[in-house]
Scaffold this motif. Structure first.
Motif, PDB file in Angstrom:
ATOM      1  N   LEU A  12       0.864  -1.179   0.000  1.00 38.28           N
ATOM      2  CA  LEU A  12       0.000   0.000   0.000  1.00 38.28           C
ATOM      3  C   LEU A  12       0.898   1.225   0.000  1.00 38.28           C
ATOM      4  O   LEU A  12       1.582   1.518   0.985  1.00 38.28           O
ATOM      5  N   LEU A  13       0.919   1.925  -1.119  1.00 35.58           N
ATOM      6  CA  LEU A  13       1.825   3.049  -1.316  1.00 35.58           C
ATOM      7  C   LEU A  13       1.021   4.328  -1.494  1.00 35.58           C
ATOM      8  O   LEU A  13      -0.034   4.316  -2.119  1.00 35.58           O
ATOM      9  N   TYR A  14       1.525   5.418  -0.957  1.00 38.03           N
ATOM     10  CA  TYR A  14       0.742   6.648  -1.000  1.00 38.03           C
ATOM     11  C   TYR A  14       1.645   7.874  -1.109  1.00 38.03           C
ATOM     12  O   TYR A  14       2.843   7.827  -0.797  1.00 38.03           O
ATOM     13  N   VAL A  15       1.044   8.969  -1.543  1.00 37.07           N
ATOM     14  CA  VAL A  15       1.723  10.258  -1.534  1.00 37.07           C
ATOM     15  C   VAL A  15       0.676  11.327  -1.259  1.00 37.07           C
ATOM     16  O   VAL A  15      -0.413  11.315  -1.829  1.00 37.07           O
ATOM     17  N   GLY A  16       0.981  12.212  -0.330  1.00 37.34           N
ATOM     18  CA  GLY A  16       0.040  13.255   0.062  1.00 37.34           C
ATOM     19  C   GLY A  16       0.770  14.471   0.610  1.00 37.34           C
ATOM     20  O   GLY A  16       2.000  14.545   0.538  1.00 37.34           O
ATOM     21  N   CYS A  17       0.007  15.380   1.187  1.00 37.88           N
ATOM     22  CA  CYS A  17       0.600  16.616   1.706  1.00 37.88           C
ATOM     23  C   CYS A  17       0.495  16.746   3.230  1.00 37.88           C
ATOM     24  O   CYS A  17       1.503  16.820   3.913  1.00 37.88           O
ATOM     25  N   GLU A  18      -0.727  16.758   3.750  1.00 36.06           N
ATOM     26  CA  GLU A  18      -0.923  17.025   5.177  1.00 36.06           C
ATOM     27  C   GLU A  18      -1.252  15.796   6.025  1.00 36.06           C
ATOM     28  O   GLU A  18      -1.495  15.918   7.209  1.00 36.06           O
ATOM     29  N   GLY A  19      -1.298  14.626   5.424  1.00 41.87           N
ATOM     30  CA  GLY A  19      -1.496  13.417   6.217  1.00 41.87           C
ATOM     31  C   GLY A  19      -2.816  12.689   6.040  1.00 41.87           C
ATOM     32  O   GLY A  19      -2.981  11.580   6.548  1.00 41.87           O
ATOM     33  N   GLN A  20      -3.782  13.268   5.306  1.00 43.36           N
ATOM     34  CA  GLN A  20      -5.070  12.595   5.156  1.00 43.36           C
ATOM     35  C   GLN A  20      -4.968  11.353   4.260  1.00 43.36           C
ATOM     36  O   GLN A  20      -5.612  10.334   4.528  1.00 43.36           O
ATOM     37  N   THR A  21      -4.156  11.423   3.227  1.00 48.68           N
ATOM     38  CA  THR A  21      -3.967  10.267   2.354  1.00 48.68           C
ATOM     39  C   THR A  21      -3.299   9.129   3.128  1.00 48.68           C
ATOM     40  O   THR A  21      -3.650   7.958   2.957  1.00 48.68           O
ATOM     41  N   VAL A  28      -7.229   1.450   5.203  1.00 46.95           N
ATOM     42  CA  VAL A  28      -7.323   0.334   4.253  1.00 46.95           C
ATOM     43  C   VAL A  28      -6.405  -0.801   4.719  1.00 46.95           C
ATOM     44  O   VAL A  28      -6.781  -1.977   4.709  1.00 46.95           O
ATOM     45  N   GLY A  29      -5.210  -0.436   5.156  1.00 46.83           N
ATOM     46  CA  GLY A  29      -4.240  -1.429   5.608  1.00 46.83           C
ATOM     47  C   GLY A  29      -4.725  -2.217   6.817  1.00 46.83           C
ATOM     48  O   GLY A  29      -4.537  -3.441   6.890  1.00 46.83           O
ATOM     49  N   ARG A  30      -5.347  -1.534   7.776  1.00 48.87           N
ATOM     50  CA  ARG A  30      -5.869  -2.237   8.959  1.00 48.87           C
ATOM     51  C   ARG A  30      -6.946  -3.233   8.568  1.00 48.87           C
ATOM     52  O   ARG A  30      -6.975  -4.365   9.063  1.00 48.87           O
ATOM     53  N   VAL A  39       0.474  -6.798   5.058  1.00 50.84           N
ATOM     54  CA  VAL A  39       0.409  -5.468   4.444  1.00 50.84           C
ATOM     55  C   VAL A  39       1.669  -4.654   4.724  1.00 50.84           C
ATOM     56  O   VAL A  39       2.128  -4.557   5.865  1.00 50.84           O
ATOM     57  N   PHE A  40       2.213  -4.087   3.653  1.00 54.55           N
ATOM     58  CA  PHE A  40       3.352  -3.164   3.751  1.00 54.55           C
ATOM     59  C   PHE A  40       2.853  -1.785   3.349  1.00 54.55           C
ATOM     60  O   PHE A  40       2.291  -1.620   2.264  1.00 54.55           O
ATOM     61  N   ILE A  41       3.023  -0.792   4.207  1.00 56.29           N
ATOM     62  CA  ILE A  41       2.570   0.576   3.937  1.00 56.29           C
ATOM     63  C   ILE A  41       3.774   1.508   3.920  1.00 56.29           C
ATOM     64  O   ILE A  41       4.607   1.474   4.837  1.00 56.29           O
ATOM     65  N   GLU A 174     -15.343   0.098   2.637  1.00 54.91           N
ATOM     66  CA  GLU A 174     -15.963  -0.656   1.541  1.00 54.91           C
ATOM     67  C   GLU A 174     -14.953  -0.885   0.413  1.00 54.91           C
ATOM     68  O   GLU A 174     -14.913  -1.965  -0.188  1.00 54.91           O
ATOM     69  N   PHE A 175     -14.155   0.114   0.137  1.00 51.95           N
ATOM     70  CA  PHE A 175     -13.089  -0.001  -0.874  1.00 51.95           C
ATOM     71  C   PHE A 175     -12.109  -1.097  -0.459  1.00 51.95           C
ATOM     72  O   PHE A 175     -11.725  -1.951  -1.275  1.00 51.95           O
ATOM     73  N   ALA A 176     -11.726  -1.100   0.818  1.00 53.24           N
ATOM     74  CA  ALA A 176     -10.806  -2.119   1.322  1.00 53.24           C
ATOM     75  C   ALA A 176     -11.416  -3.512   1.207  1.00 53.24           C
ATOM     76  O   ALA A 176     -10.732  -4.474   0.836  1.00 53.24           O
ATOM     77  N   SER A 177     -12.703  -3.616   1.498  1.00 48.33           N
ATOM     78  CA  SER A 177     -13.392  -4.902   1.397  1.00 48.33           C
ATOM     79  C   SER A 177     -13.400  -5.403  -0.050  1.00 48.33           C
ATOM     80  O   SER A 177     -13.192  -6.592  -0.317  1.00 48.33           O
ATOM     81  N   GLN A 178     -13.611  -4.492  -0.981  1.00 45.09           N
ATOM     82  CA  GLN A 178     -13.599  -4.857  -2.396  1.00 45.09           C
ATOM     83  C   GLN A 178     -12.203  -5.298  -2.844  1.00 45.09           C
ATOM     84  O   GLN A 178     -12.053  -6.242  -3.616  1.00 45.09           O
ATOM     85  N   LEU A 179     -11.178  -4.624  -2.318  1.00 44.70           N
ATOM     86  CA  LEU A 179      -9.803  -5.012  -2.633  1.00 44.70           C
ATOM     87  C   LEU A 179      -9.518  -6.419  -2.121  1.00 44.70           C
ATOM     88  O   LEU A 179      -8.885  -7.227  -2.808  1.00 44.70           O
TER      89      LEU A 179
END
Length: 197
Positions: A12-21, A28-30, A39-41, A174-179
């Motif tokens: 699970l890879l991400y990029v954001g600015c203030e921490g919400q992403t 999702v990882g939990r 899971v690797f984040i 729900e997105f995590a469940s679909q994944l």
């Protein structure tokens, strides 16, 4: 939690600015960890030197946008690893403030997400878009004023002394469940092909 021998491994890879992403990615990882995945984040901009996408069974990438654009590092990573991404189950989610409006929560009706998907050499198996957070108190002064103007034009909060979280956490789960289901189906399909061979 110890990694079981046959436990699917997800990056699970991400990029954001203030921490919400990051918060969305961790949620999702939990869920996926509780569903039995390893899971690797990590942030896309600080991956360990020994990171190897091929060692994972699936990948999920999340990126916020600022001033109408997803982070350049996200597009660069996808372009660099397009062949590997195409060979594994994968998901992508966008985090932006326009998704606070019901009609923009649909990934196929969010112009920022659709524009980005047309620009990258990868077609994720699953995509979604989540509303982020309006964190006036964390913005630089110039960003604060620019975003306040945008909010004024689009009917959003303009009080720069208050932060507002728009993320719909039920939709994130729900997105995590679909994944989880996607990875399970891909695993069964792979095992079937191996048994037939």
């Amino acid at each position: 939690m110890p990694v079981k021998k046959n436990m699917p491994r997800l990056a699970l890879l991400y990029v954001g600015c203030e921490g919400q992403t990051r918060k969305i990615t961790e949620t999702v990882g939990r869920f996926l960890t509780q569903a039995g995945h390893s899971v690797f984040i990590a942030p896309l901009t600080a991956l360990p030197e020994n990171f190897c996408l091929k060692s994972y069974d699936a990948v999920v990438i999340g990126s916020s946008i600022r001033y109408g654009r997803h982070h350049r590092s996200c597009g660069q990573f996808i372009t660099r690893h397009a062949q590997q991404l195409a060979a594994m189950p994968g998901g992508f989610f966008s985090v932006n403030l326009t998704a606070r409006k019901p009609e923009r929560r649909d990934p196929y009706n969010n112009r920022y997400l659709q524009k980005f998907l047309k620009q990258i050499p990868w077609t994720p198996d699953r995509v979604d878009v989540f509303a982020g957070a309006l964190l006036y108190t964390r913005y630089r002064w110039i960003d604060q004023q620019m975003i306040r103007l945008i909010m004024k034009l689009t009917g959003g909060p303009t009080d720069t002394t208050e932060d507002t979280e728009f993320t719909d956490w039920k939709r994130v789960r729900e997105f995590a469940s679909q994944l989880d289901q996607d990875v399970g189906k891909a695993r069964l399909s792979r095992e079937y092909r191996l048994n037939q061979g």
